[in-house]
Design a protein around this motif. Structure first.
Motif, PDB file in Angstrom:
ATOM      1  N   UNK A 108       0.799  -1.225   0.000  1.00 23.82           N
ATOM      2  CA  UNK A 108       0.000   0.000   0.000  1.00 23.82           C
ATOM      3  C   UNK A 108       0.835   1.280   0.000  1.00 23.82           C
ATOM      4  N   UNK A 109       2.139   1.184  -0.069  1.00 26.58           N
ATOM      5  CA  UNK A 109       2.976   2.379  -0.145  1.00 26.58           C
ATOM      6  C   UNK A 109       4.025   2.160  -1.222  1.00 26.58           C
ATOM      7  N   UNK A 110       3.921   2.908  -2.297  1.00 26.53           N
ATOM      8  CA  UNK A 110       4.819   2.708  -3.433  1.00 26.53           C
ATOM      9  C   UNK A 110       6.252   3.121  -3.132  1.00 26.53           C
ATOM     10  N   UNK A 111       6.456   3.898  -2.101  1.00 25.49           N
ATOM     11  CA  UNK A 111       7.805   4.386  -1.780  1.00 25.49           C
ATOM     12  C   UNK A 111       8.642   3.340  -1.044  1.00 25.49           C
ATOM     13  N   UNK A 112       8.030   2.264  -0.586  1.00 27.24           N
ATOM     14  CA  UNK A 112       8.779   1.227   0.126  1.00 27.24           C
ATOM     15  C   UNK A 112       9.798   0.584  -0.804  1.00 27.24           C
ATOM     16  N   UNK A 113      11.040   0.512  -0.368  1.00 25.79           N
ATOM     17  CA  UNK A 113      12.083  -0.094  -1.190  1.00 25.79           C
ATOM     18  C   UNK A 113      12.707  -1.279  -0.465  1.00 25.79           C
ATOM     19  N   UNK A 114      13.690  -1.868  -1.093  1.00 25.86           N
ATOM     20  CA  UNK A 114      14.303  -3.088  -0.557  1.00 25.86           C
ATOM     21  C   UNK A 114      15.050  -2.828   0.743  1.00 25.86           C
ATOM     22  N   UNK A 115      15.771  -1.720   0.819  1.00 29.99           N
ATOM     23  CA  UNK A 115      16.535  -1.431   2.033  1.00 29.99           C
ATOM     24  C   UNK A 115      15.619  -1.159   3.220  1.00 29.99           C
TER      25      UNK A 115
END
Length: 312
Positions: A108-115
């Motif tokens: 639900x949050x597109x800004x979430x990345x792998x790190x």
């Protein structure tokens, strides 16, 4: 309580239901853990392993998990007063909130990345494991004994700790994701709630051949330049000087028990699989089914939250 309150006929039925539910949960856990170990770890150790070898490794890993589970029974009896339900809920409260928060944030949050997901999961699981170890070290005292446990164990219930772990993991995921580079649009296409309707077609520039990737295994040997004709099945069979393969009776019995007895005449050419439907067709739902599923989801979630809060 089940044995004391229910009549004679319903006791066996209720115990059968409970054992069946427990077996279903254990088989799901064992299969998932075996798949993770086989596909994510063993293939890195042996990149050229065949399907036959992967199946044997997966089944052996399940046996190891069963042995570890049996050896873990005394620890379950010693913790939480031997109450299995409380033990399961406490362990779930220590380990599941970081996983759930990372999964929900990624959806639900597109800004979430792998790190952000990595550090959120790492910190959350570390805190949960520390609390779990403290529960094992400092057991709950008897009613007439003073409680000398640390305050975090004595005053913080495991359900409260699950909320703390969830908030801590969420803060770490958001902070690290905002501090580092965002994921590209191609990485989150059709993977989040807001990008689920994106086009699945990739541009020609982004499609690369598997042979061009650095992690792909080359078809030829790196030193001689000749094709690698060795098979991973050689670790299970031996070859005589005349070239005929043989296997001991014990090994054949073990492979037969595993359902993996291999003979020369069993090698058939695999049939071509049927044409698969495109993803857009498989994921399509009409409006009526969508409404019914959403209503059932709300009802089931509300009932689960009520039962958890009332009996927890």
């Amino acid at each position: 309580m089940v044995i004391e309150l229910l009549p004679m006929g319903l006791r066996g039925l209720m115990m059968s239901v409970m054992i069946a539910a427990l077996m279903s949960s254990l088989t799901s856990i064992f299969n998932s853990a075996s798949t993770i170990f086989t596909m994510d770890l063993w293939r890195h150790i042996r990149p050229r392993s065949s399907e036959w070898e992967l199946m044997i490794v997966g089944r052996v890993f399940v046996l190891v998990l069963v042995v570890v589970s049996i050896l873990w029974i005394p620890i379950v009896q010693a913790s939480q007063g031997g109450q299995l339900f409380i033990y399961i809920q406490s362990i779930s409260s220590y380990l599941q909130p970081p996983v759930a928060v990372v999964f929900i944030a990624g959806c639900f949050w597109k800004r979430t990345n792998e790190k952000g997901a990595f550090w959120g999961m790492t910190i959350g699981l570390t805190v949960g494991l520390i609390r779990m170890v403290l529960d094992f070290v400092y057991a709950a005292p008897q009613c007439d004994q003073p409680d000398t446990r640390p305050e975090i164990v004595k005053y913080v219930h495991y359900l409260y700790l699950s909320m703390i772990l969830g908030l801590l993991t969420l803060v770490v995921v958001v902070a690290v994701s905002l501090w580092t580079d965002p994921p590209s649009n191609e990485m989150i296409s059709r993977l989040t709630w807001f990008t689920r309707f994106d086009s699945s077609a990739a541009s020609p520039k982004e499609t690369t051949s598997p042979r061009s990737t650095p992690n792909s295994v080359s078809e030829t040997d790196n030193i001689t330049g000749q094709p690698d004709t060795t098979s991973s099945d050689d670790i299970f069979t031996k070859t005589k000087e005349d070239g005929t393969s043989w296997c001991s009776h014990l090994k054949r019995a073990i492979l037969w028990l595993c359902g993996m007895d291999k003979r020369e005449g069993d090698k058939h050419s695999p049939e071509a699989p049927d044409a698969l439907e495109p993803a857009d067709v498989l994921l399509y739902e009409d409006s009526t089914k969508t409404r019914v599923l959403n209503i059932n989801l709300i009802l089931c979630t509300s009932a689960a939250v009520f039962l958890w809060a009332y009996f927890g």
